[in-house]
Design an enzyme around this catalytic site. Sequence first.
Site, PDB file in Angstrom:
ATOM      1  N   LYS A  11       0.856  -1.202   0.000  1.00 45.92           N
ATOM      2  CA  LYS A  11       0.000   0.000   0.000  1.00 45.92           C
ATOM      3  C   LYS A  11       0.890   1.249   0.000  1.00 45.92           C
ATOM      4  O   LYS A  11       2.055   1.202   0.427  1.00 45.92           O
ATOM      5  CB  LYS A  11      -0.934   0.054   1.230  1.00 45.92           C
ATOM      6  CG  LYS A  11      -0.236   0.062   2.597  1.00 45.92           C
ATOM      7  CD  LYS A  11       0.105   1.392   3.173  1.00 45.92           C
ATOM      8  CE  LYS A  11       0.690   1.265   4.553  1.00 45.92           C
ATOM      9  NZ  LYS A  11       1.409   2.481   5.023  1.00 45.92           N
ATOM     10  N   ASP A 160      -2.514  -1.161  10.307  1.00 47.43           N
ATOM     11  CA  ASP A 160      -2.685  -1.179   8.841  1.00 47.43           C
ATOM     12  C   ASP A 160      -3.355  -2.466   8.350  1.00 47.43           C
ATOM     13  O   ASP A 160      -3.699  -2.584   7.183  1.00 47.43           O
ATOM     14  CB  ASP A 160      -1.300  -1.098   8.155  1.00 47.43           C
ATOM     15  CG  ASP A 160      -0.800   0.338   8.069  1.00 47.43           C
ATOM     16  OD1 ASP A 160       0.404   0.516   7.774  1.00 47.43           O
ATOM     17  OD2 ASP A 160      -1.600   1.265   8.301  1.00 47.43           O
TER      18      ASP A 160
HETATM   19  C1  LIG Z   1       2.230   4.788   9.355  1.00 49.85           C
HETATM   20  C2  LIG Z   1       1.121   3.880   8.921  1.00 49.85           C
HETATM   21  O1  LIG Z   1       1.651   2.786   8.189  1.00 49.85           O
HETATM   22  C3  LIG Z   1       0.152   4.654   8.024  1.00 49.85           C
HETATM   23  O2  LIG Z   1      -0.692   3.774   7.322  1.00 49.85           O
HETATM   24  C4  LIG Z   1       0.362   3.318  10.123  1.00 49.85           C
HETATM   25  O3  LIG Z   1      -0.091   4.374  10.949  1.00 49.85           O
HETATM   26  C5  LIG Z   1       1.228   2.376  10.972  1.00 49.85           C
HETATM   27  O4  LIG Z   1       0.552   1.143  10.960  1.00 49.85           O
HETATM   28  P1  LIG Z   1       1.287  -0.179  11.519  1.00 49.85           P
HETATM   29  O5  LIG Z   1       2.658  -0.277  10.925  1.00 49.85           O
HETATM   30  O6  LIG Z   1       0.334  -1.307  11.359  1.00 49.85           O
HETATM   31  O7  LIG Z   1       1.460   0.205  13.048  1.00 49.85           O
HETATM   32  P2  LIG Z   1       1.282  -0.752  14.314  1.00 49.85           P
HETATM   33  O8  LIG Z   1       2.087  -1.998  14.069  1.00 49.85           O
HETATM   34  O9  LIG Z   1      -0.155  -0.828  14.690  1.00 49.85           O
HETATM   35  O10 LIG Z   1       2.014   0.153  15.439  1.00 49.85           O
HETATM   36  C6  LIG Z   1       3.436   0.264  15.450  1.00 49.85           C
HETATM   37  C7  LIG Z   1       3.785   1.506  16.278  1.00 49.85           C
HETATM   38  O11 LIG Z   1       3.508   2.684  15.482  1.00 49.85           O
HETATM   39  C8  LIG Z   1       2.943   3.714  16.297  1.00 49.85           C
HETATM   40  N1  LIG Z   1       1.584   4.018  15.807  1.00 49.85           N
HETATM   41  C9  LIG Z   1       0.971   3.216  14.883  1.00 49.85           C
HETATM   42  C10 LIG Z   1      -0.285   3.563  14.413  1.00 49.85           C
HETATM   43  C11 LIG Z   1      -0.910   4.711  14.923  1.00 49.85           C
HETATM   44  N2  LIG Z   1      -2.148   5.074  14.507  1.00 49.85           N
HETATM   45  N3  LIG Z   1      -0.276   5.486  15.848  1.00 49.85           N
HETATM   46  C12 LIG Z   1       0.972   5.167  16.295  1.00 49.85           C
HETATM   47  O12 LIG Z   1       1.549   5.889  17.132  1.00 49.85           O
HETATM   48  C13 LIG Z   1       2.948   3.168  17.722  1.00 49.85           C
HETATM   49  O13 LIG Z   1       4.177   3.524  18.333  1.00 49.85           O
HETATM   50  C14 LIG Z   1       2.919   1.668  17.511  1.00 49.85           C
HETATM   51  O14 LIG Z   1       3.478   0.948  18.610  1.00 49.85           O
HETATM   52  N1  LIG Z   2       5.160 -11.120   6.983  1.00 47.34           N
HETATM   53  C1  LIG Z   2       6.251 -10.348   7.203  1.00 47.34           C
HETATM   54  N2  LIG Z   2       7.034  -9.971   6.174  1.00 47.34           N
HETATM   55  C2  LIG Z   2       8.131  -9.206   6.393  1.00 47.34           C
HETATM   56  N3  LIG Z   2       8.516  -8.729   7.609  1.00 47.34           N
HETATM   57  C3  LIG Z   2       7.757  -9.072   8.657  1.00 47.34           C
HETATM   58  C4  LIG Z   2       6.588  -9.898   8.498  1.00 47.34           C
HETATM   59  N4  LIG Z   2       6.025 -10.050   9.722  1.00 47.34           N
HETATM   60  C5  LIG Z   2       6.772  -9.359  10.587  1.00 47.34           C
HETATM   61  N5  LIG Z   2       7.833  -8.790   9.980  1.00 47.34           N
HETATM   62  C6  LIG Z   2       8.803  -7.959  10.708  1.00 47.34           C
HETATM   63  O1  LIG Z   2       8.158  -6.670  10.809  1.00 47.34           O
HETATM   64  C7  LIG Z   2       9.038  -5.640  10.338  1.00 47.34           C
HETATM   65  C8  LIG Z   2       8.212  -4.622   9.632  1.00 47.34           C
HETATM   66  O2  LIG Z   2       7.726  -5.233   8.439  1.00 47.34           O
HETATM   67  P1  LIG Z   2       6.842  -4.294   7.470  1.00 47.34           P
HETATM   68  O3  LIG Z   2       7.550  -2.982   7.322  1.00 47.34           O
HETATM   69  O4  LIG Z   2       6.528  -5.081   6.252  1.00 47.34           O
HETATM   70  O5  LIG Z   2       5.571  -4.095   8.391  1.00 47.34           O
HETATM   71  P2  LIG Z   2       4.281  -3.220   8.121  1.00 47.34           P
HETATM   72  O6  LIG Z   2       3.956  -2.573   9.415  1.00 47.34           O
HETATM   73  O7  LIG Z   2       3.239  -4.053   7.484  1.00 47.34           O
HETATM   74  O8  LIG Z   2       4.727  -2.138   7.074  1.00 47.34           O
HETATM   75  P3  LIG Z   2       5.131  -0.646   7.289  1.00 47.34           P
HETATM   76  O9  LIG Z   2       6.541  -0.626   6.773  1.00 47.34           O
HETATM   77  O10 LIG Z   2       4.164   0.083   6.452  1.00 47.34           O
HETATM   78  O11 LIG Z   2       5.030  -0.319   8.754  1.00 47.34           O
HETATM   79  C9  LIG Z   2      10.044  -6.344   9.435  1.00 47.34           C
HETATM   80  O12 LIG Z   2      11.304  -5.696   9.498  1.00 47.34           O
HETATM   81  C10 LIG Z   2      10.139  -7.754  10.023  1.00 47.34           C
HETATM   82  O13 LIG Z   2      11.138  -7.804  11.010  1.00 47.34           O
END
Ligand SMILES: C[C@](O)(CO)[C@H](O)COP(=O)(O)OP(=O)(O)OC[C@H]1O[C@@H](n2ccc(N)nc2=O)[C@H](O)[C@@H]1O
Ligand SMILES: Nc1ncnc2c1ncn2[C@@H]1O[C@H](COP(=O)(O)OP(=O)(O)OP(=O)(O)O)[C@@H](O)[C@H]1O
EC number: 2.7.1.148
Length: 325
Positions: A11, A160
Amino acid sequence: MTIARTSPPAKLNLFLEIPARRDDGYHEIDTVMAAIDWRDELEIESIPQPRIELTADWLPSVESVAGELGLDAGQGRVPELLRIPTDDSNLVVRALAAFRTQFGVQTGFRVRLGKRIPAGAGMGGASSDAAHAIDCAAQIHQFDNETKVLHGIASSIGSDVPFFLADRDCQSVMAAHATGRGELLSPLGDCPSIHFVVAYPSRSLSTAGVYAQLKVPERAVSSTSFLQALGRGDRERMGQAMMNRLTGPALKILPQLNELLESLWQCGLQPCQLTGSGSACFGIAKDVEQAKEIVKRLETELQPGVLLRVAQTVPAATPIEIEPS
Ligand SMILES: C[C@](O)(CO)[C@H](O)COP(=O)(O)OP(=O)(O)OC[C@H]1O[C@@H](n2ccc(N)nc2=O)[C@H](O)[C@@H]1O
Ligand SMILES: Nc1ncnc2c1ncn2[C@@H]1O[C@H](COP(=O)(O)OP(=O)(O)OP(=O)(O)O)[C@@H](O)[C@H]1O
């Protein structure tokens, strides 16, 4: 037993504003996410043993991906950036464990994951894999009409993840407006087909680390103008209204992203911006021809170590093929 196969898409955040910090440590977000055809491959097989087995490999090979990123993957050494966890830190394992608990499923799963979506890129790779794993398990065990329960499982795995879940009412939705932590979704049926160039600069950024650098704005920008421009397919107005509030925080950690954004801009990719919490950046191209031309040009201009792809919007939830194993 049964096997399910699908190709989870990545995405891009075409708009991302963060109006407030919440008491639970998350932030309220106002974002527009679009799914693109930069895909992983996921195969999930139901097995009698009560466990979850995951193997994961880079496609077409870790050597080929490492080579494009300018990383050394000789003698079977996997660069840190390309290490994929296969334990319960992998969101697919976490999602399937939550599914088994929720529905009292006694049997297990064998998962084969083929990776193409870079990690720590802001492209939702792990989230998309997790959402599609939930949909595969739901189809295998015929719980696919339990949309509310499946959404709850997805939301518990990550903010997400719900975006990528199959929404029975609008299978072909390519984009959604998300608020809350990112789990409150309004599908955007009027999202036009958009062509992109996506660049991943062989550095991953921690989402939590980027959010930690954020200072919530005094006055948040509303997504209304962007949503209106998107609905009209007005590329120029979309460009004027596009923004990502996490760009500043990401640049504090990775200042070299500025040069990458500059290179995209110079190539005529206006608008261009960071996706999610980064590190990947994207620009909107006029059409697929321009996108291909710009990738060719950037491949010569940018030092090895940047993954470049032409991409376009696709439905966020990819159809699942089911066959008896
Ligand atoms: C930056 C985006 O990718 C935009 O789509 C999302 O907001 C992040 O989504 P995500 O990677 O699924 O995040 P999560 O795995 O739920 O959260 C990881 C960390 O990101 C921060 N986090 C995430 C989502 C959110 N609405 N507020 C936050 O502050 C928090 O520190 C959380 O512990
Ligand atoms: N299915 C997976 N594929 C790749 N990495 C993964 C997966 N599950 C957990 N991880 C771990 O999570 C970390 C973040 O992966 P990724 O960035 O793809 O997560 P995301 O939250 O879906 O994406 P974003 O980068 O938008 O936050 C990776 O560095 C890896 O250590």
